[in-house]
Design a protein around this motif. Structure first.
Motif, PDB file in Angstrom:
ATOM      1  N   TYR A  92      -4.701 -52.484  24.552  1.00  0.00           N
ATOM      2  CA  TYR A  92      -4.547 -52.239  25.664  1.00  0.00           C
ATOM      3  C   TYR A  92      -4.132 -52.369  27.161  1.00  0.00           C
ATOM      4  O   TYR A  92      -3.185 -52.281  27.839  1.00  0.00           O
ATOM      5  N   GLY A  93      -4.490 -54.072  26.747  1.00  0.00           N
ATOM      6  CA  GLY A  93      -4.270 -54.193  28.558  1.00  0.00           C
ATOM      7  C   GLY A  93      -2.702 -55.782  28.264  1.00  0.00           C
ATOM      8  O   GLY A  93      -1.770 -54.884  29.035  1.00  0.00           O
ATOM      9  N   THR A  94      -2.317 -55.879  27.218  1.00  0.00           N
ATOM     10  CA  THR A  94      -1.058 -56.347  26.212  1.00  0.00           C
ATOM     11  C   THR A  94       0.134 -54.975  26.700  1.00  0.00           C
ATOM     12  O   THR A  94       1.466 -54.998  27.260  1.00  0.00           O
ATOM     13  N   ALA A  95      -0.721 -53.671  25.782  1.00  0.00           N
ATOM     14  CA  ALA A  95       0.321 -52.541  25.985  1.00  0.00           C
ATOM     15  C   ALA A  95       0.836 -52.315  27.599  1.00  0.00           C
ATOM     16  O   ALA A  95       1.818 -51.929  28.180  1.00  0.00           O
ATOM     17  N   TRP A  96      -1.074 -51.812  28.235  1.00  0.00           N
ATOM     18  CA  TRP A  96       0.073 -51.835  29.862  1.00  0.00           C
ATOM     19  C   TRP A  96       0.687 -52.467  30.456  1.00  0.00           C
ATOM     20  O   TRP A  96       1.127 -52.299  31.576  1.00  0.00           O
ATOM     21  N   GLY A  97       1.014 -54.080  29.658  1.00  0.00           N
ATOM     22  CA  GLY A  97       2.097 -55.562  30.451  1.00  0.00           C
ATOM     23  C   GLY A  97       3.111 -54.222  30.696  1.00  0.00           C
ATOM     24  O   GLY A  97       4.187 -54.693  31.179  1.00  0.00           O
ATOM     25  N   GLY A  98       3.677 -54.136  29.709  1.00  0.00           N
ATOM     26  CA  GLY A  98       4.750 -53.342  29.252  1.00  0.00           C
ATOM     27  C   GLY A  98       4.696 -51.891  30.507  1.00  0.00           C
ATOM     28  O   GLY A  98       5.688 -51.657  31.073  1.00  0.00           O
ATOM     29  N   GLY A  99       3.674 -51.381  30.735  1.00  0.00           N
ATOM     30  CA  GLY A  99       3.597 -50.459  31.847  1.00  0.00           C
ATOM     31  C   GLY A  99       4.335 -51.274  33.236  1.00  0.00           C
ATOM     32  O   GLY A  99       4.823 -50.637  33.733  1.00  0.00           O
ATOM     33  N   ARG A 100       3.711 -52.041  33.522  1.00  0.00           N
ATOM     34  CA  ARG A 100       3.822 -52.790  34.504  1.00  0.00           C
ATOM     35  C   ARG A 100       5.581 -53.013  34.306  1.00  0.00           C
ATOM     36  O   ARG A 100       6.240 -52.951  35.899  1.00  0.00           O
ATOM     37  N   ALA A 101       5.770 -53.930  33.463  1.00  0.00           N
ATOM     38  CA  ALA A 101       7.441 -53.861  33.046  1.00  0.00           C
ATOM     39  C   ALA A 101       8.095 -52.721  33.410  1.00  0.00           C
ATOM     40  O   ALA A 101       9.564 -52.568  34.413  1.00  0.00           O
ATOM     41  N   LEU A 102       7.504 -51.750  33.154  1.00  0.00           N
ATOM     42  CA  LEU A 102       8.521 -50.005  33.412  1.00  0.00           C
ATOM     43  C   LEU A 102       8.639 -49.881  34.870  1.00  0.00           C
ATOM     44  O   LEU A 102       9.351 -48.910  35.522  1.00  0.00           O
ATOM     45  N   MET A 103       7.290 -50.530  35.376  1.00  0.00           N
ATOM     46  CA  MET A 103       7.307 -50.478  37.033  1.00  0.00           C
ATOM     47  C   MET A 103       8.441 -51.163  37.958  1.00  0.00           C
ATOM     48  O   MET A 103       9.305 -50.021  38.736  1.00  0.00           O
ATOM     49  N   GLU A 104       9.458 -52.117  37.261  1.00  0.00           N
ATOM     50  CA  GLU A 104      10.185 -52.889  38.030  1.00  0.00           C
ATOM     51  C   GLU A 104      11.247 -52.143  37.291  1.00  0.00           C
ATOM     52  O   GLU A 104      12.014 -52.036  38.591  1.00  0.00           O
ATOM     53  N   ASN A 105      10.979 -51.336  36.657  1.00  0.00           N
ATOM     54  CA  ASN A 105      12.359 -50.730  36.683  1.00  0.00           C
ATOM     55  C   ASN A 105      12.674 -49.696  36.673  1.00  0.00           C
ATOM     56  O   ASN A 105      13.846 -48.685  36.627  1.00  0.00           O
ATOM     57  N   ALA A 106      12.158 -49.517  37.310  1.00  0.00           N
ATOM     58  CA  ALA A 106      11.470 -47.777  38.014  1.00  0.00           C
ATOM     59  C   ALA A 106      13.351 -47.581  38.791  1.00  0.00           C
ATOM     60  O   ALA A 106      12.994 -46.252  39.426  1.00  0.00           O
ATOM     61  N   GLY A 107      14.018 -48.549  39.567  1.00  0.00           N
ATOM     62  CA  GLY A 107      13.640 -48.258  40.989  1.00  0.00           C
ATOM     63  C   GLY A 107      14.067 -48.487  41.991  1.00  0.00           C
ATOM     64  O   GLY A 107      12.904 -48.496  42.346  1.00  0.00           O
ATOM     65  N   GLY A 108      15.059 -48.362  42.775  1.00  0.00           N
ATOM     66  CA  GLY A 108      14.736 -48.359  44.358  1.00  0.00           C
ATOM     67  C   GLY A 108      13.832 -47.602  44.769  1.00  0.00           C
ATOM     68  O   GLY A 108      13.300 -48.167  46.789  1.00  0.00           O
ATOM     69  N   GLY A 109      12.628 -46.878  44.440  1.00  0.00           N
ATOM     70  CA  GLY A 109      12.168 -46.049  45.449  1.00  0.00           C
ATOM     71  C   GLY A 109      10.376 -47.001  45.603  1.00  0.00           C
ATOM     72  O   GLY A 109       9.969 -46.807  45.304  1.00  0.00           O
ATOM     73  N   ARG A 110      10.089 -48.091  44.370  1.00  0.00           N
ATOM     74  CA  ARG A 110       8.626 -48.737  43.739  1.00  0.00           C
ATOM     75  C   ARG A 110       8.525 -49.428  45.417  1.00  0.00           C
ATOM     76  O   ARG A 110       9.459 -49.390  45.866  1.00  0.00           O
ATOM     77  N   PRO A 111       7.368 -49.402  45.742  1.00  0.00           N
ATOM     78  CA  PRO A 111       6.716 -49.786  46.405  1.00  0.00           C
ATOM     79  C   PRO A 111       6.859 -51.657  46.901  1.00  0.00           C
ATOM     80  O   PRO A 111       6.378 -52.499  45.531  1.00  0.00           O
ATOM     81  N   ALA A 112       6.481 -52.036  47.531  1.00  0.00           N
ATOM     82  CA  ALA A 112       6.400 -53.494  48.086  1.00  0.00           C
ATOM     83  C   ALA A 112       5.393 -54.095  47.571  1.00  0.00           C
ATOM     84  O   ALA A 112       4.263 -54.246  47.686  1.00  0.00           O
ATOM     85  N   GLU A 113       4.988 -55.583  47.589  1.00  0.00           N
ATOM     86  CA  GLU A 113       4.066 -56.315  47.057  1.00  0.00           C
ATOM     87  C   GLU A 113       3.154 -56.011  48.650  1.00  0.00           C
ATOM     88  O   GLU A 113       4.216 -56.279  49.336  1.00  0.00           O
ATOM     89  N   PRO A 114       1.730 -55.994  48.604  1.00  0.00           N
ATOM     90  CA  PRO A 114       0.598 -55.615  47.703  1.00  0.00           C
ATOM     91  C   PRO A 114       0.666 -54.592  46.512  1.00  0.00           C
ATOM     92  O   PRO A 114      -0.094 -54.476  46.472  1.00  0.00           O
ATOM     93  N   TRP A 115       1.800 -53.457  47.636  1.00  0.00           N
ATOM     94  CA  TRP A 115       1.282 -52.223  47.208  1.00  0.00           C
ATOM     95  C   TRP A 115       1.293 -51.750  45.842  1.00  0.00           C
ATOM     96  O   TRP A 115       1.142 -51.557  44.995  1.00  0.00           O
ATOM     97  N   GLN A 116       2.470 -52.805  45.165  1.00  0.00           N
ATOM     98  CA  GLN A 116       2.939 -53.104  43.232  1.00  0.00           C
ATOM     99  C   GLN A 116       1.404 -52.874  42.946  1.00  0.00           C
ATOM    100  O   GLN A 116       1.142 -52.369  41.719  1.00  0.00           O
ATOM    101  N   THR A 117       0.742 -53.979  43.858  1.00  0.00           N
ATOM    102  CA  THR A 117      -0.309 -55.037  42.572  1.00  0.00           C
ATOM    103  C   THR A 117      -1.393 -53.631  42.587  1.00  0.00           C
ATOM    104  O   THR A 117      -2.212 -52.951  42.126  1.00  0.00           O
ATOM    105  N   LEU A 118      -1.875 -52.407  43.885  1.00  0.00           N
ATOM    106  CA  LEU A 118      -2.617 -52.270  43.895  1.00  0.00           C
ATOM    107  C   LEU A 118      -2.733 -50.644  43.998  1.00  0.00           C
ATOM    108  O   LEU A 118      -3.283 -50.587  42.862  1.00  0.00           O
ATOM    109  N   LEU A 119      -1.201 -49.801  42.896  1.00  0.00           N
ATOM    110  CA  LEU A 119      -0.842 -49.159  42.933  1.00  0.00           C
ATOM    111  C   LEU A 119      -1.228 -49.551  40.861  1.00  0.00           C
ATOM    112  O   LEU A 119      -1.619 -48.829  40.606  1.00  0.00           O
TER     113      LEU A 119
END
Length: 175
Positions: A92-119
């Protein structure tokens, strides 16, 4: 928003740009994410073991029970259940790491840190609670004590922080 305005608002995020991303870069991000998820899971597990030593709380078999209900299997012994709980936790935790990578590939609309971590913390924590609730392996949140909520959310904050940091470091090293 123009690129120069974005840079002024968020700083130089040239490592995070996804314009015209090559499929190999997406694959590398995904591999870095999975590795980061495993690293984050290790940190979360270490924190949980330390917390259990302090609080006296036993290891949870809820991940195993949820998995058994989801895929329709039964464990025959406590040892099998404990092993399945560990495997489910790590997968489960390893798979969520893949989800974290997808957040990075989301494009220019993603929040900056620390908001990414909180999200990411909110996503992983709420998904885990919903999964356990939907399989009958956790009581409703209104029945949790404040202490239990803080401990569980804190473990997920550690996971999200370490996973995000490991992801960014791995990606820099492997580029």
């Amino acid at each position: 928003m123009r690129d120069d305005e974005r840079l002024q608002e968020h700083g130089d995020d040239s490592d995070n740009r996804t314009d015209n991303v090559h499929p190999d870069a997406v694959a590398l991000n995904l591999l870095c994410g999975l590795a980061a998820g495993a690293i984050g899971t290790a940190a979360m597990t270490a924190g949980q073991h330390a917390e259990m030593r302090v609080t006296g709380r036993p290891s949870s078999v809820s991940p195993a029970e949820a998995l058994c209900r989801l895929i329709g299997i039964e464990t025959r012994t406590d040892r099998q259940e404990a092993r399945l709980a560990r495997q489910a936790h790590w997968a489960y935790g390893t798979a969520w790491g893949g989800g974290r990578a997808l957040m990075e590939n989301a494009g220019g609309g993603r929040p900056a840190e620390p908001w990414q971590t909180l999200l990411f913390t909110g996503l992983t924590w709420s998904a885990g609670v919903l999964l356990l609730r939907s399989t009958g392996n956790a009581p409703p949140l209104r029945q949790w004590t404040g202490r239990s909520l803080m401990i569980d959310f804190g473990h997920h904050l550690v996971f999200a922080t370490v996973t995000g940091t490991a992801f960014r470091l791995l990606r820099r090293v492997l580029r």
